[in-house]
Write a protein that holds these residues in place. Structure first.
Motif, PDB file in Angstrom:
ATOM      1  N   VAL A 118       0.845  -1.189   0.000  1.00 10.68           N
ATOM      2  CA  VAL A 118       0.000   0.000   0.000  1.00 10.68           C
ATOM      3  C   VAL A 118       0.883   1.242   0.000  1.00 10.68           C
ATOM      4  N   LEU A 119       0.612   2.145  -0.930  1.00 13.87           N
ATOM      5  CA  LEU A 119       1.344   3.410  -0.996  1.00 13.87           C
ATOM      6  C   LEU A 119       0.869   4.306   0.135  1.00 13.87           C
ATOM      7  N   THR A 120       1.790   4.771   0.968  1.00 16.08           N
ATOM      8  CA  THR A 120       1.437   5.661   2.074  1.00 16.08           C
ATOM      9  C   THR A 120       1.302   7.093   1.560  1.00 16.08           C
ATOM     10  N   ASP A 121       0.770   7.966   2.391  1.00 16.96           N
ATOM     11  CA  ASP A 121       0.691   9.383   2.028  1.00 16.96           C
ATOM     12  C   ASP A 121       2.090   9.953   1.795  1.00 16.96           C
ATOM     13  N   GLU A 122       3.039   9.535   2.631  1.00 17.25           N
ATOM     14  CA  GLU A 122       4.418  10.002   2.463  1.00 17.25           C
ATOM     15  C   GLU A 122       4.990   9.512   1.133  1.00 17.25           C
ATOM     16  N   GLY A 123       4.699   8.278   0.754  1.00 17.25           N
ATOM     17  CA  GLY A 123       5.144   7.748  -0.529  1.00 17.25           C
ATOM     18  C   GLY A 123       4.522   8.501  -1.693  1.00 17.25           C
ATOM     19  N   ALA A 124       3.238   8.836  -1.561  1.00 21.39           N
ATOM     20  CA  ALA A 124       2.558   9.611  -2.605  1.00 21.39           C
ATOM     21  C   ALA A 124       3.176  11.000  -2.726  1.00 21.39           C
ATOM     22  N   ASP A 125       3.548  11.598  -1.604  1.00 16.96           N
ATOM     23  CA  ASP A 125       4.200  12.912  -1.632  1.00 16.96           C
ATOM     24  C   ASP A 125       5.559  12.845  -2.320  1.00 16.96           C
ATOM     25  N   VAL A 126       6.340  11.802  -2.011  1.00 14.78           N
ATOM     26  CA  VAL A 126       7.650  11.637  -2.655  1.00 14.78           C
ATOM     27  C   VAL A 126       7.463  11.478  -4.158  1.00 14.78           C
ATOM     28  N   LEU A 127       6.498  10.685  -4.543  1.00 18.54           N
ATOM     29  CA  LEU A 127       6.222  10.471  -5.964  1.00 18.54           C
ATOM     30  C   LEU A 127       5.790  11.780  -6.630  1.00 18.54           C
ATOM     31  N   ARG A 128       4.930  12.529  -5.987  1.00 19.84           N
ATOM     32  CA  ARG A 128       4.459  13.806  -6.524  1.00 19.84           C
ATOM     33  C   ARG A 128       5.625  14.786  -6.712  1.00 19.84           C
ATOM     34  N   ARG A 129       6.554  14.809  -5.764  1.00 18.33           N
ATOM     35  CA  ARG A 129       7.716  15.712  -5.867  1.00 18.33           C
ATOM     36  C   ARG A 129       8.727  15.238  -6.915  1.00 18.33           C
ATOM     37  N   THR A 130       8.840  13.923  -7.076  1.00 15.29           N
ATOM     38  CA  THR A 130       9.859  13.346  -7.950  1.00 15.29           C
ATOM     39  C   THR A 130       9.415  13.261  -9.405  1.00 15.29           C
ATOM     40  N   ALA A 131       8.136  13.074  -9.638  1.00 12.55           N
ATOM     41  CA  ALA A 131       7.616  12.835 -10.991  1.00 12.55           C
ATOM     42  C   ALA A 131       7.982  13.929 -12.003  1.00 12.55           C
ATOM     43  N   PRO A 132       7.861  15.209 -11.665  1.00 15.13           N
ATOM     44  CA  PRO A 132       8.190  16.226 -12.685  1.00 15.13           C
ATOM     45  C   PRO A 132       9.629  16.121 -13.201  1.00 15.13           C
ATOM     46  N   GLY A 133      10.595  15.917 -12.317  1.00 19.45           N
ATOM     47  CA  GLY A 133      11.986  15.785 -12.744  1.00 19.45           C
ATOM     48  C   GLY A 133      12.210  14.513 -13.557  1.00 19.45           C
ATOM     49  N   HIS A 134      11.487  13.460 -13.189  1.00 17.54           N
ATOM     50  CA  HIS A 134      11.618  12.210 -13.931  1.00 17.54           C
ATOM     51  C   HIS A 134      11.053  12.361 -15.344  1.00 17.54           C
ATOM     52  N   VAL A 135       9.933  13.057 -15.464  1.00 20.88           N
ATOM     53  CA  VAL A 135       9.344  13.290 -16.785  1.00 20.88           C
ATOM     54  C   VAL A 135      10.307  14.102 -17.652  1.00 20.88           C
ATOM     55  N   VAL A 136      10.937  15.094 -17.076  1.00 19.45           N
ATOM     56  CA  VAL A 136      11.912  15.893 -17.818  1.00 19.45           C
ATOM     57  C   VAL A 136      13.064  14.996 -18.294  1.00 19.45           C
ATOM     58  N   ALA A 137      13.562  14.128 -17.409  1.00 18.20           N
ATOM     59  CA  ALA A 137      14.673  13.236 -17.770  1.00 18.20           C
ATOM     60  C   ALA A 137      14.265  12.284 -18.898  1.00 18.20           C
ATOM     61  N   VAL A 138      13.048  11.731 -18.831  1.00 21.43           N
ATOM     62  CA  VAL A 138      12.566  10.830 -19.882  1.00 21.43           C
ATOM     63  C   VAL A 138      12.416  11.578 -21.204  1.00 21.43           C
ATOM     64  N   ARG A 139      11.812  12.765 -21.139  1.00 17.92           N
ATOM     65  CA  ARG A 139      11.643  13.565 -22.365  1.00 17.92           C
ATOM     66  C   ARG A 139      12.981  13.875 -23.024  1.00 17.92           C
ATOM     67  N   GLN A 140      13.931  14.372 -22.214  1.00 17.76           N
ATOM     68  CA  GLN A 140      15.231  14.760 -22.768  1.00 17.76           C
ATOM     69  C   GLN A 140      15.999  13.560 -23.305  1.00 17.76           C
ATOM     70  N   ALA A 141      15.934  12.455 -22.596  1.00 19.18           N
ATOM     71  CA  ALA A 141      16.718  11.278 -22.984  1.00 19.18           C
ATOM     72  C   ALA A 141      16.125  10.526 -24.164  1.00 19.18           C
ATOM     73  N   LEU A 142      14.811  10.582 -24.330  1.00 17.64           N
ATOM     74  CA  LEU A 142      14.185   9.760 -25.353  1.00 17.64           C
ATOM     75  C   LEU A 142      13.343  10.560 -26.340  1.00 17.64           C
ATOM     76  N   PHE A 143      12.264  11.137 -25.877  1.00 21.07           N
ATOM     77  CA  PHE A 143      11.273  11.709 -26.788  1.00 21.07           C
ATOM     78  C   PHE A 143      11.759  12.920 -27.568  1.00 21.07           C
ATOM     79  N   GLU A 144      12.576  13.772 -26.965  1.00 24.32           N
ATOM     80  CA  GLU A 144      13.072  14.940 -27.691  1.00 24.32           C
ATOM     81  C   GLU A 144      14.095  14.569 -28.769  1.00 24.32           C
TER      82      GLU A 144
END
Length: 178
Positions: A118-144
């Motif tokens: 089960v994802l805890t609230d703290e885990g959801a917060d970490v994911l929410r904070r981390t996701a934008p940077g991860h999306v940028v890394a995926v975009r730059q490394a692959l899609f762009e």
């Protein structure tokens, strides 16, 4: 990552024609390019996530799976299956995520041996904070780096490969069953 033994002359060792069909030079080039790119991509994403959230890429993927699940929970066997990892590796990963307070385990009321992750609230917060940077890394490394047509082709190709490697027969040797 050579896929064929090579003789002193530089050609695959002599074998009966029906015994082994080696990769052509072009297939070898494509295979090595694929291995090189996927290794570099996984390393790039792993380093980004370690730097930004102190977790490897595999843990991030587990958190995403749980975030997308109903009530942010999945049976451990389902989570192993969706992550394509062994139950042992999943158990170790979930233990680390529990230690960080990002996931907790709950017993399954209908199966005494089963457990939920089960994802805890703290885990959801970490994911929410981390996701934008991860999306940028995926975009730059692959899609762009790819045109829209190349992106579409890559998606179609990877779907074909995944479908061909996903066994459907009973008794198949699957990581999440080990």
């Amino acid at each position: 990552m050579n896929t064929a033994p090579v003789s002193a002359s530089g050609s695959p060792q002599d074998r009966p024609a029906d015994a082994q069909r080696w990769l052509t030079a072009e297939e070898q080039r494509v295979w090595r390019a694929y291995l090189h790119a996927t290794t570099l991509l996984e390393d790039h994403l792993d380093r980004q996530l370690q730097r930004d959230a102190g977790m490897p890429h595999i843990y991030y993927g587990l958190l995403v799976q749980l975030a997308e699940a109903p009530r942010r929970r999945l049976r451990m066997t389902e989570l192993a299956m969706s992550a394509k990892i062994t139950r042992s590796r999943l158990s170790h990963a979930v233990a680390r995520l529990e230690k960080n307070g990002w996931v907790r385990r709950e017993d399954c009321p209908s199966d005494k041996r089963g457990q939920f992750a089960v994802l805890t609230d703290e885990g959801a917060d970490v994911l929410r904070r981390t996701a934008p940077g991860h999306v940028v890394a995926v975009r730059q490394a692959l899609f762009e780096r790819l045109s829209p047509e190349q992106q579409k082709s890559l998606g179609e190709i990877m779907q074909i490969v995944a479908e061909g490697l996903q066994p459907n027969e009973a008794g198949a040797d699957l990581p999440w069953l080990r």
